[in-house]
Motif scaffolding. Structure first.
Motif: not given
Length: 70
Positions: A3-7, A30-31, A36-52
């Protein structure tokens, strides 16, 4: 899951499910990622888990509503 806490500049400070803080280069996210975004690892990066993310936000809102009603 993270979960992104801050930038901080070009880095996202994220919390793991174990409560540890990790730093991830913003370029791997992802741009549309935000605090607060929830991230899941995907390949060499991450994707958003919008449902979670929505589930977590609804739970927080429910808790806030219960606290303010007392």
């Amino acid at each position: 899951m993270l979960i992104i806490d801050r930038f901080e500049g070009d880095t996202a400070v994220c919390e793991t499910t174990e409560g540890q803080m990790v730093e991830i280069p913003r370029s791997l996210l992802p741009p549309e990622a935000r605090e607060g975004s929830v991230l899941l690892p995907e390949g060499k990066g991450y994707r958003l888990d919008l449902a979670e993310e929505e589930r977590r936000r609804a739970g927080i809102k429910n808790l806030q509503n219960r606290l303010w009603k007392k």
